[in-house]
Motif scaffolding. Structure first.
Motif, mmCIF file in Angstrom:
data_model
loop_
_atom_site.group_PDB
_atom_site.id
_atom_site.type_symbol
_atom_site.label_atom_id
_atom_site.label_comp_id
_atom_site.label_asym_id
_atom_site.label_seq_id
_atom_site.Cartn_x
_atom_site.Cartn_y
_atom_site.Cartn_z
ATOM 1 N N ARG A 1 29.002 36.561 31.507
ATOM 2 C CA ARG A 1 29.027 36.403 30.049
ATOM 3 C C ARG A 1 29.944 37.432 29.415
ATOM 4 N N SER A 2 30.609 37.035 28.343
ATOM 5 C CA SER A 2 31.511 37.970 27.683
ATOM 6 C C SER A 2 30.690 39.146 27.172
ATOM 7 N N GLU B 1 31.043 41.530 31.296
ATOM 8 C CA GLU B 1 31.958 41.407 32.434
ATOM 9 C C GLU B 1 32.202 42.728 33.144
#
Ligand code: ADP
Ligand code: MG
Lengths: 207, 370, 238
Positions: free
Chosen positions: C69-70, C73
């Motif tokens: 998920r952003s 990372e």
């Protein structure tokens, strides 16, 4: 004593990877050949199933076989054979797929310029496949070092000896010495072979 | 040099890829195999160096049946360049070009010298490129190396399968011109496969137009354009044969060789007189070394005293070997009805006018149809 | 098809061998284990593997997806890289070290199996999401799907077979590793195998090892079917 275990462990692993490499790479090259797709599939499938068989089971089967053949059923021989067998899948698979995946345009260019099959193999296919084959060998070596520890159970020596002795006598110090040493050994060899892999990669292929 | 006699290829799956093709290519000729995708061009070509074996028929090279020669020996004497290139990524540019020489057992120093010669020939800096790897090159440079490699063993014959297929149109035109120039020097016997009619007309001494595995017409490009043998050929050549005819003529054949010019420091008045005398509305501006720098056009004459004040600089130029279609499209981009023709050092060699293009085209059409 | 034949032959051989040794009753000076012992041990083995894989899945799948998920990372490299390094450590070492850390007992065995079985699940979960063509996600965004919809309708269906493969690989490895878990107090077929090993009696080793191998192969095959069933139609190879 620790040094002795390490030496034994390395020795048996090196013998296994040495023989395993020769066996696996030649077989891999062979089954990568034209018109052998089905053979390759079956060989790779067997090697894959091999991996699902627990190592202890293989030791057991080999003990049975070797004693029937009148050979030493414990110690170095069954251990090495098992280790070789376990190392085959990554070596075979990587060799075969790496050679198969060489760009057909490259092969056609070589053939079109008058290379014979041997020249194609040694000048084009193998150099291009080398990094992947090397990765397979590295993979196999890590596996082999790990299973070699278990081989102590059938009298092959190595770093499994202190581990099993410690487990049986609740000697935590021995367990830690053996467990940590074999882990460090595996990590070290893995790292060294990663370096070798990079070093051996043809310059034109490095990203 | 190369002779195909009733060659047939039926693949094992039953595909009749080539149906009785007979064809003769003379020494030093560039023969284009042209036709829609799947018509059997590649198959025909690969039977010559035996990458594909013919089902029946004979192929003679210099009078020798090609099946009587060891296949690897045969291939080492036939240069081979393909669209996908197949450059060896693990070898340097020099080693790639030296592949066939190495197979022929040349010593290392000689191979290197040969590679440098060929890089030079393809206008790549030999010392800068010989030790590079393919992935360090641009698309156009790779194509050049592909051609250089095909020429590596100095083969009398070249087989090229869409060798400039995978690059942008501008780079492709440049490579086509360079290859033609090289061919003028080397006089190889070339089989050149393409599905691009423009490329075929421009490159070929003769064009073999194929359809569904058969040879439909084998003739020089002008014949194909102006005397199509049947409906298929006419359709393939297309209605705009006039435009395509522009591919057949080079600027050097129709350009104005010593056109009126002006120098930047000159008075506009002198220039105006020259224009009136010649009945034109432009002057090419050149510097003291004769390099082209821009144009003076009649509508701007009132705007200053000196040429440099009223000139408009321009970098749009063509070389004497460009074909008229390329020149025309450059002319259209420039917005003028003239185009400067320069040499390698940007020195003005002549100008090409729009009228000259029109006249050339009219003549070409008349010549063939009478 | 050919694969099924090979598998069936192998399973028959392994089970046949087990039955044969069991029917011998006595090997040398040792009695063989009874069918009751075998069934009990097999069940215990399976239970241990099942618990370990369920826990490893419960940790590995969310963790593997989470680090894609952003914003998270940055954690991907330490988590996935660390797990890869962990995989280099021999299984015997991971198991044995549990004794000084947690003492002898079933919990030690299970913790060791979870740790060792985690990597394939973690890695596959991570790559399953990471290797989805960004153009697909881009297109979905362009059509106005929100993050939850993208996750549910696009990412998960595409990732599911890869994640399942991770679980399969982990299960097969764990069945084998579980034989050694007996050393730190685990239950299962390892007891029988090790009895044979210590007695240097190959047939008794076989009595424990053959059912273990059969279990690994059978579970591998079953999970492969699940994997195939989960693969979206459009992704299946002909
Ligand atoms: N190895 C092969 N096996 C079967 N059919 C082929 C093979 N190679 C080409 N073909 C078929 O032969 C025909 C001619 O192919 P090709 O010579 O490659 O055409 P072109 O180069 O003009 O596009 C096509 O229909 C193609 O599909
Ligand atoms: Mg083609």
């Amino acid at each position: 004593m620790l040094a002795g275990w390490i030496v034994d462990h390395l020795w048996i692993s090196l013998v296994a990877i040495g023989i395993g490499a020769i066996l696996g790479v030649t077989t891999g090259i062979f089954i990568a050949g034209k018109g052998r797709e089905r053979t390759a599939e079956v060989v790779l499938y067997f090697a894959e199933i091999m991996m699902t068989v627990p190592s202890l089971a293989l030791f057991g089967l080999l003990m049975l076989l070797l004693s029937r053949m009148g050979l030493s059923a414990i110690g170095f021989l069954p251990a090495v054979i098992t280790l070789i067998a376990y190392g085959q899948l990554p070596i075979l698979r990587n060799t075969c797929t790496a050679i198969r995946h060489v760009d057909p345009a490259i092969i056609e260019a070589g053939r079109g310029m008058g290379m014979n099959e041997r020249q194609l193999l040694f000048k084009i296919k193998l150099p291009l496949a080398l990094p992947v084959i090397m990765a397979g060998l590295r993979n196999a070596m890590v596996l082999i070092i790990g299973i070699a520890a278990i081989a102590a159970l059938i009298g092959a020596g190595g770093l499994g000896v202190p581990i099993f002795r410690g487990l049986r006598n609740a000697r935590m110090d021995l367990i830690i010495i053996g467990g940590v040493s074999v882990s460090v050994l595996a990590l070290l060899v893995d790292g060294l072979m990663a370096l070798l892999e990079r070093w051996i990669t043809p310059k034109g292929l490095k990203g | 040099m190369i002779r195909l006699e009733r060659v047939i290829k039926i693949y094992t799956d039953g595909t009749e890829a080539v149906r009785e093709v007979s064809l003769e290519v003379g020494k030093g000729e560039l023969c284009v195999l042209l036709g829609p995708s799947g018509c059997g061009k590649t198959t025909t070509m690969k039977m010559i160096n035996r990458l594909i074996s013919a089902t029946s028929g004979k192929i003679y090279i210099d009078g020798m049946d090609n099946t009587s020669i060891d296949e690897n020996e045969l291939r080492r004497n036939i240069g081979y360049a393909i669209q996908d290139l197949g450059l060896f990524p693990h070898m340097t540019v020099g080693d790639n070009i030296g592949t066939v020489p190495a197979l022929k057992g040349w010593p290392k120093a000689k191979r290197r010298k040969r590679a440098k010669e060929l890089l030079e020939l393809l206008r790549m800096d030999p010392d800068g490129f010989i030790d590079k790897y393919p992935r360090e090159l641009s698309g156009g440079q790779r194509q050049r190396v592909g051609v250089a490699r095909a020429l590596g063993g100095d083969p009398p014959i070249l087989l090229m399968d869409e060798p400039f297929g995978a690059i942008d149109p501008i780079t492709r035109v440049g490579l086509q011109n360079e290859f033609l120039k090289i061919q003028q020097e080397l006089h190889k016997t070339v089989i050149f496969v393409t599905h691009d009619i423009y490329e075929a007309i421009k490159m070929g001494d003769r064009i073999a137009l194929m359809k569904g595995g058969r040879l439909v017409q084998y003739a020089p490009p002008a014949d194909l354009l102006y005397r199509p043998k049947d409906e298929f050929v006419a359709g393939f050549v297309g209605a705009d044969r006039g435009l395509k005819g522009l591919q057949l003529i080079r600027t050097k054949e129709v350009m104005w060789r010593s056109p009126p010019t002006a120098k930047p420091e000159e008075e506009v008045k002198a220039g105006r007189e020259r224009m009136e005398r010649q009945g034109i509305d432009w002057l090419a501006v050149i510097d003291d070394e004769g390099r082209f720098t821009g144009w003076v056009v009649s509508s701007n004459l009132e705007r200053g005293q000196k040429v440099k004040e009223i000139m408009s600089t321009s970098a749009i130029v063509a070389t004497r070997n460009a074909v008229l279609s390329e020149a025309l499209s450059l002319m259209l981009t420039s917005g003028l009805n003239v185009l400067a023709i320069v040499d390698r050092h940007n020195r003005l060699e002549g100008v090409l006018t729009f009228q000259a293009i029109q006249e050339a085209l009219r003549e070409a059409a008349e010549e063939v149809t009478v | 098809m050919r694969h099924q034949v090979i598998l069936a032959t192998l399973l028959t051989l392994l089970i046949g061998a087990t039955v044969w040794v069991t029917s011998l009753g006595k090997v040398g000076i040792y009695s063989t284990f009874t069918y009751g012992d075998l069934l009990y041990s097999s069940w215990a083995h399976f239970k241990m593997v099942f618990i370990a894989v369920v826990i490893a899945t419960a940790i590995g799948v969310p963790l593997g997806i989470l680090v894609t998920r952003s914003g998270l990372e940055k954690l991907a490299l330490p988590v996935i890289g660390g797990a890869s390094v962990g995989q280099t450590v021999p299984s015997l070492a991971v198991i044995a070290i549990m004794a000084p850390l947690l003492g002898f007992g079933l919990q030690s065995a299970i913790v060791a199996l979870v740790i060792y079985g985690l990597l394939p699940i973690l890695r596959n979960s991570y790559t399953s999401i990471k290797t989805i063509d960004p153009a697909i996600i881009e297109a979905a965004k362009g059509m106005g799907l929100n993050r939850v919809q993208i996750a549910r309708k696009i990412e998960l269906p595409l990732a599911r077979p890869v994640i399942m493969a991770g679980i399969r690989i982990s299960t097969v490895i764990t069945v084998g590793t579980a034989e050694l878990a007996v050393l730190v107090g685990g239950a299962g077929l390892g007891k029988i195998t090790l009895t044979g090993v210590f007695a240097r009696e190959a047939l008794i080793i076989l009595q424990g090892a053959a059912p273990t191998a059969a279990m690994a192969i059978a579970l591998g095959f079953l999970l492969e079917q699940v994997e195939r069933w989960m693969t979206p139609r459009g992704l299946k190879q002909a």
